[in-house]
Design a protein around this motif. Structure first.
Motif, short mmCIF file in Angstrom:
data_model
loop_
_atom_site.label_atom_id
_atom_site.label_comp_id
_atom_site.label_asym_id
_atom_site.label_seq_id
_atom_site.Cartn_x
_atom_site.Cartn_y
_atom_site.Cartn_z
N CYS A 176 9.03 -4.55 2.89
CA CYS A 176 8.02 -4.38 1.85
C CYS A 176 8.71 -3.96 0.56
O CYS A 176 9.31 -2.87 0.52
CB CYS A 176 7.00 -3.32 2.25
SG CYS A 176 6.32 -3.54 3.91
N TYR B 201 10.41 -0.05 3.57
CA TYR B 201 9.86 -0.05 2.22
C TYR B 201 10.99 0.13 1.21
O TYR B 201 11.83 1.02 1.37
CB TYR B 201 8.84 1.09 2.05
CG TYR B 201 7.62 0.98 2.92
CD1 TYR B 201 6.48 0.31 2.48
CD2 TYR B 201 7.60 1.54 4.20
CE1 TYR B 201 5.35 0.21 3.28
CE2 TYR B 201 6.48 1.45 5.01
CZ TYR B 201 5.35 0.78 4.54
OH TYR B 201 4.23 0.69 5.34
N ARG C 3 -1.43 -5.06 4.28
CA ARG C 3 -0.09 -5.58 4.58
C ARG C 3 0.15 -5.60 6.07
O ARG C 3 0.64 -6.59 6.64
CB ARG C 3 0.97 -4.73 3.89
CG ARG C 3 2.40 -5.21 4.15
CD ARG C 3 3.37 -4.07 4.21
NE ARG C 3 3.19 -3.29 5.42
CZ ARG C 3 3.67 -3.62 6.62
NH1 ARG C 3 4.37 -4.72 6.77
NH2 ARG C 3 3.46 -2.86 7.67
#
Length: 549
Positions: free
Chosen positions: A260, A224, A422
């Protein structure tokens, strides 16, 4: 007669090796185009490194000027329908022998394993048909440093022809061959996590007592990036996250399952290529956590699965009823476990709605049961909260709402739902499903309907469980949210806290209610997606949702 006119003109010899070893493995790898590495395949790649480079001249048939050996010889024969890259060809006394390198050892009787024998015969047959005088088909086993020879006979070509015919007939079928039952070949197969032999045999009733199955939790994890203005690049096999010349994070590409990025984050072309090469995809989120889109490498070649998926969407499916029934049962379990007040009436009502959803045949009826369950569930949701009184009171006043969420609880739920979708999108892409074509949710522009379908049973298990846990333990506080006239959003620190909590939950292991083994929620999500694919393709009769008690 089986029609396989649309199949590729030639089959690689390695695929015929797989066919003899396990027809289902051959189908998954050659027809579906799916692959996964394990320790054995990696050892095999390293073992072949010394012979993969071409070396030595390959003389023409009958040429008297012959080198002693030639490495990495590529031959194909369209009439026979096979091709091969022979590791080595030895030229001795006017004849030649093909030599195939293997990592392991020969069979217990000193003879080659059947799959190895088939591959060696294909290679020797190609040499024979190219006009060479073949002496033998040889295998060199590195573990024992032994060479096993199969003397050449002309009738061996007939054996190869028959093998190619059977492989082509199998490839032409629309449904993969059934899994092997209790086979010692499965535990070391690199595709056992894709094939799911024991899970599918258990669901088909082909085994009376499922054993502990060979699934493992994934080694790769999502990466992330939430720092605004940062750049994601690649250098030397590593993903680098930088901001104003400072390195914020460094991760090996092979450790990243997906990237992400949130808001204003740039991703270089080189990073995209490296991630796609490793089988990872890239997901773009808005600053507030809305999934805007994704990019992937070459999509799955399993077109028949997508065709069946479209048919299931058009015809309606009992799969949708199983998913919604599973979701309601998981809502019931979460409420029963965590409520701080008497919710027995709501729990009983959810149980009745779950039973009705199981037998629903019309989409409108199913959505009606789901809506009724959602009202009952979220009317009692605040009974699970023991956090800041202002946070729980705000949720009681607003109820469940979205776009934009009006309070911290709804902001947390919406963000968690985005993370869950996701993960489901990434899993759909890996399995070969189209994330946009669902069996329950309507297809709309930009709406991943299939991902939303599969997420249903996991919403209470993951997203709602994470929200309740983080708020009740004080890991998420009022200071982690920012409210305005247009709604409530997580702060940068709040997003980090929620992402960390979500990842801990996905890594948490549970005992699978059907198969009995311990598995992480992330791996369980993949298992469920592959079970759904098996139902759509016709391997399994019914979809079994993941529910806990």
């Amino acid at each position: 007669m089986t029609d396989y006119a649309d199949a590729p003109a030639v089959i690689p010899a390695r695929m015929l090796n797989e066919f003899v070893y396990c027809p289902r493995l051959f189908y998954i790898e050659w027809v579906d185009g799916q692959w996964a590495d394990n320790a054995d395949t990696t050892r095999g790649d390293l073992s072949h490194a010394s012979v993969d480079a071409r070396g030595g001249r390959m003389p023409a048939p009958g040429d008297e000027d012959r080198p002693y050996t030639t490495s990495s010889v590529r031959l194909s024969d369209e009439e026979l329908g096979v091709l091969a890259v022979i590791d080595r060809v030895d030229h001795v006394d006017g004849g030649c022998s093909s030599v195939d390198y293997k990592v392991g050892h020969p069979g217990p009787d000193g003879e080659p394993w059947p799959a190895d024998r088939a591959q060696a015969l294909v290679q020797a047959t190609l040499l024979h048909r190219a006009g060479y005088e073949v002496v033998s088909a040889d295998l060199y086993y590195r573990e024992t440093h032994s060479r096993v020879s199969i003397p050449w006979r002309d009738d061996l070509e007939d054996e190869v022809r028959e093998l190619v015919t059977r492989a082509r007939e199998t490839a032409a079928t629309l449904v993969p061959p059934p899994p092997l039952v209790d086979s010692p070949r499965c535990p070391r197969c690199s595709l056992v996590g894709l094939c799911l032999p024991d899970e599918k045999n258990a669901l088909l009733g082909r085994v009376s007592q499922p054993k502990r199955l060979m699934v493992r939790n994934p080694d790769q994890q999502p990466l992330y990036v939430t720092e605004q203005g940062s750049y994601v690049g690649c250098r030397g096999g590593q993903i680098l996250v930088t901001q104003k010349g400072e390195t914020l994070a460094r991760h090996r590409v092979l450790d990243v399952s997906s990237l992400c990025v949130f808001g204003h984050v740039q991703v270089t072309t080189e990073a995209l290529w490296k991630l796609w090469e490793a089988g990872a995809n890239v997901m773009w989120f808005s600053y507030g956590g809305w999934l805007n889109g994704w990019a992937q490498g070459k999509p799955s070649g399993y077109s028949e699965l997508r065709r069946r998926q479209v048919a299931a969407h058009a015809q309606g499916s009992a799969v949708a009823a199983a998913m919604i029934s599973g979701k309601i049962r998981n809502q019931r379990t979460l409420l029963r476990r965590n409520a701080k007040s008497d919710v027995s009436g709501a729990v009983a009502g959810l149980g009745r709605l779950a039973a009705k959803a199981t037998t629903a045949t019309a989409r409108e009826d199913l959505l009606g049961f789901e809506g009724a369950a959602a009202r009952t569930y979220f009317d009692r949701f605040a009974s699970m909260l023991s956090c800041d009184q202002a946070i729980s009171d705000a949720f009681r006043a607003n109820g469940r709402n979205r776009r934009p969420p009006l309070d911290p609880v709804n902001a947390s739920l919406s963000f968690c739902y985005s993370l869950l979708v996701r993960d489901v999108v990434a899993t759909c892409l890996a399995v070969g499903l189209d994330p946009y074509i669902g069996v329950l949710h309507r297809n709309r522009y930009g709406r991943p309907a299939m991902a939303l379908d599969l997420a249903e049973e996991f919403r209470p298990l993951v997203a709602e469980s994470v929200t309740v846990s983080l708020l009740n333990t004080g890991q998420l506080r009022s200071s982690d949210f920012r409210s305005s006239s247009v709604g409530t959003a997580l702060t940068q620190q709040g997003r980090r806290t929620l992402i960390a909590g979500y990842e801990r939950r996905m890594a948490t292991e549970l005992k699978h209610p059907v198969f009995g083994y311990s598995v992480s929620y992330r791996r369980a999500l993949e298992v469920q997606t592959r079970i759904l694919a098996a139902v759509l393709i016709g391997e399994l009769d019914a979809y079994t949702p993941l529910t806990t008690r």
